[in-house]
Scaffold this motif. Sequence first.
Motif, PDB file in Angstrom:
ATOM      1  N   LEU A  51     -21.660  31.903 109.430  1.00  0.00           N
ATOM      2  CA  LEU A  51     -22.433  33.126 109.224  1.00  0.00           C
ATOM      3  C   LEU A  51     -21.609  34.152 108.462  1.00  0.00           C
ATOM      4  N   GLY A  52     -22.128  34.613 107.321  1.00  0.00           N
ATOM      5  CA  GLY A  52     -21.390  35.554 106.488  1.00  0.00           C
ATOM      6  C   GLY A  52     -20.233  34.871 105.794  1.00  0.00           C
ATOM      7  N   CYS A  53     -20.531  33.795 105.097  1.00  0.00           N
ATOM      8  CA  CYS A  53     -19.490  32.920 104.551  1.00  0.00           C
ATOM      9  C   CYS A  53     -18.736  33.494 103.363  1.00  0.00           C
ATOM     10  N   ASP A  72     -23.894  24.361 107.054  1.00  0.00           N
ATOM     11  CA  ASP A  72     -24.735  25.342 106.365  1.00  0.00           C
ATOM     12  C   ASP A  72     -23.973  26.666 106.389  1.00  0.00           C
ATOM     13  N   ALA A  73     -23.803  27.262 105.227  1.00  0.00           N
ATOM     14  CA  ALA A  73     -23.042  28.504 105.111  1.00  0.00           C
ATOM     15  C   ALA A  73     -23.922  29.554 104.441  1.00  0.00           C
ATOM     16  N   ILE A  74     -24.127  30.687 105.119  1.00  0.00           N
ATOM     17  CA  ILE A  74     -25.062  31.691 104.623  1.00  0.00           C
ATOM     18  C   ILE A  74     -24.369  33.022 104.374  1.00  0.00           C
ATOM     19  N   ASP A  75     -24.808  33.700 103.318  1.00  0.00           N
ATOM     20  CA  ASP A  75     -24.326  35.058 103.041  1.00  0.00           C
ATOM     21  C   ASP A  75     -25.435  35.824 102.330  1.00  0.00           C
ATOM     22  N   GLY A  76     -25.469  37.147 102.557  1.00  0.00           N
ATOM     23  CA  GLY A  76     -26.494  37.973 101.940  1.00  0.00           C
ATOM     24  C   GLY A  76     -26.205  38.376 100.520  1.00  0.00           C
ATOM     25  N   SER A  77     -24.969  38.130 100.055  1.00  0.00           N
ATOM     26  CA  SER A  77     -24.579  38.496  98.694  1.00  0.00           C
ATOM     27  C   SER A  77     -24.766  37.316  97.752  1.00  0.00           C
ATOM     28  N   LYS A  78     -25.628  37.473  96.750  1.00  0.00           N
ATOM     29  CA  LYS A  78     -25.853  36.394  95.789  1.00  0.00           C
ATOM     30  C   LYS A  78     -24.593  36.091  94.987  1.00  0.00           C
ATOM     31  N   PRO A  79     -23.834  37.094  94.512  1.00  0.00           N
ATOM     32  CA  PRO A  79     -22.589  36.766  93.793  1.00  0.00           C
ATOM     33  C   PRO A  79     -21.587  35.998  94.657  1.00  0.00           C
ATOM     34  N   MET A  80     -21.527  36.318  95.946  1.00  0.00           N
ATOM     35  CA  MET A  80     -20.637  35.569  96.835  1.00  0.00           C
ATOM     36  C   MET A  80     -21.071  34.109  96.940  1.00  0.00           C
ATOM     37  N   ILE A  81     -22.363  33.891  97.133  1.00  0.00           N
ATOM     38  CA  ILE A  81     -22.873  32.525  97.240  1.00  0.00           C
ATOM     39  C   ILE A  81     -22.663  31.772  95.933  1.00  0.00           C
ATOM     40  N   ASP A  82     -22.905  32.420  94.815  1.00  0.00           N
ATOM     41  CA  ASP A  82     -22.688  31.777  93.516  1.00  0.00           C
ATOM     42  C   ASP A  82     -21.229  31.354  93.364  1.00  0.00           C
ATOM     43  N   TYR A  83     -20.319  32.220  93.783  1.00  0.00           N
ATOM     44  CA  TYR A  83     -18.893  31.883  93.716  1.00  0.00           C
ATOM     45  C   TYR A  83     -18.611  30.663  94.594  1.00  0.00           C
ATOM     46  N   GLY A  84     -19.191  30.648  95.789  1.00  0.00           N
ATOM     47  CA  GLY A  84     -18.980  29.527  96.681  1.00  0.00           C
ATOM     48  C   GLY A  84     -19.508  28.221  96.114  1.00  0.00           C
ATOM     49  N   VAL A  85     -20.716  28.260  95.562  1.00  0.00           N
ATOM     50  CA  VAL A  85     -21.323  27.058  94.978  1.00  0.00           C
ATOM     51  C   VAL A  85     -20.469  26.523  93.841  1.00  0.00           C
ATOM     52  N   ASN A  86     -19.961  27.417  93.020  1.00  0.00           N
ATOM     53  CA  ASN A  86     -19.159  27.010  91.868  1.00  0.00           C
ATOM     54  C   ASN A  86     -17.756  26.555  92.248  1.00  0.00           C
ATOM     55  N   SER A  87     -17.392  26.747  93.515  1.00  0.00           N
ATOM     56  CA  SER A  87     -16.043  26.383  93.960  1.00  0.00           C
ATOM     57  C   SER A  87     -16.024  25.130  94.835  1.00  0.00           C
ATOM     58  N   ILE A 116     -21.092  27.277 115.784  1.00  0.00           N
ATOM     59  CA  ILE A 116     -21.425  28.433 114.953  1.00  0.00           C
ATOM     60  C   ILE A 116     -20.166  29.283 114.849  1.00  0.00           C
ATOM     61  N   PHE A 117     -19.742  29.561 113.617  1.00  0.00           N
ATOM     62  CA  PHE A 117     -18.550  30.388 113.455  1.00  0.00           C
ATOM     63  C   PHE A 117     -18.782  31.457 112.395  1.00  0.00           C
ATOM     64  N   SER A 118     -17.949  32.476 112.444  1.00  0.00           N
ATOM     65  CA  SER A 118     -18.096  33.593 111.524  1.00  0.00           C
ATOM     66  C   SER A 118     -16.758  34.302 111.377  1.00  0.00           C
ATOM     67  N   ASN A 119     -16.425  34.651 110.157  1.00  0.00           N
ATOM     68  CA  ASN A 119     -15.196  35.392 109.893  1.00  0.00           C
ATOM     69  C   ASN A 119     -15.523  36.645 109.084  1.00  0.00           C
ATOM     70  N   SER A 120     -15.227  37.795 109.660  1.00  0.00           N
ATOM     71  CA  SER A 120     -15.331  39.086 108.958  1.00  0.00           C
ATOM     72  C   SER A 120     -16.751  39.461 108.545  1.00  0.00           C
ATOM     73  N   LEU A 121     -17.727  39.053 109.341  1.00  0.00           N
ATOM     74  CA  LEU A 121     -19.097  39.521 109.127  1.00  0.00           C
ATOM     75  C   LEU A 121     -19.431  40.703 110.032  1.00  0.00           C
ATOM     76  N   LEU A 122     -18.963  40.651 111.263  1.00  0.00           N
ATOM     77  CA  LEU A 122     -19.395  41.613 112.281  1.00  0.00           C
ATOM     78  C   LEU A 122     -19.242  43.059 111.827  1.00  0.00           C
ATOM     79  N   HIS A 123     -18.114  43.397 111.226  1.00  0.00           N
ATOM     80  CA  HIS A 123     -17.872  44.800 110.875  1.00  0.00           C
ATOM     81  C   HIS A 123     -18.764  45.291 109.734  1.00  0.00           C
TER      82      HIS A 123
END
Length: 219
Positions: A51-53, A72-87, A116-123
């Motif tokens: 969550l908040g990958c 399954d890795a989810i994030d609300g930022s499209k640029p972040m997800i695009d970076y992840g997909v390309n990596s 279920i895990f998450s790093n640095s989403l909560l804040h």
Amino acid sequence: MQRVLEPELMDDAEQVVAYAEADFEKPHSEFIQRLKAFVNEPGFSGKALDLGCGPGDISRRFARAFPFCKIDAIDGSKPMIDYGVNSIDAELQSRLNFIHGKLPDTELPELRYHIIFSNSLLHHLPDPQVLWQVVKTYSTSGTRIAVMDLIRPDTTEMAKALIETYATKEPEILQRDFYCSLLAAFTVEEINDQMAQAGLPLTVEQISDRHVFISGIAS
């Protein structure tokens, strides 16, 4: 010091690149080591949810640590997800699925997950119960839950001292974001209150001068 909200999403291209290329080797490696000890099953072949990958570093590390699992890795930022997909390495493409979507409105592919895990989403969340309610929705009896995040310092001076200690070699934009994240983070006491409100049997442990680790098994 009162909590100071920061933007929920990291959508700026420069911000995304700075975050993705920052030196998070130590905290990310420690998080993966904690996840490995927590799962305690080298042949783990279940389904994981990140969550908040962000740009996907933790997701990729988890996939390599557990070569039989699917994520399954989810994030609300499209640029972040695009970076992840390309990596994604070719070997991980069949097991690592990046999803662009904002919680709690996005429906995930699985009804339940084994971890279920998450790093640095909560804040980043104005309402922390968004995270905990998603965790409850997609967990079942036996689901392992592990969340790592920042802890809010007592004063702005203490926050600035943490920047001096850990981020002086990083770009100015990352130093700024780190400072804002520290001010937006929760205290251990506040997180314990969140657990009580959510009805989650999780242990809240401060593991460094700036990190908290929240873990447990859903009942």
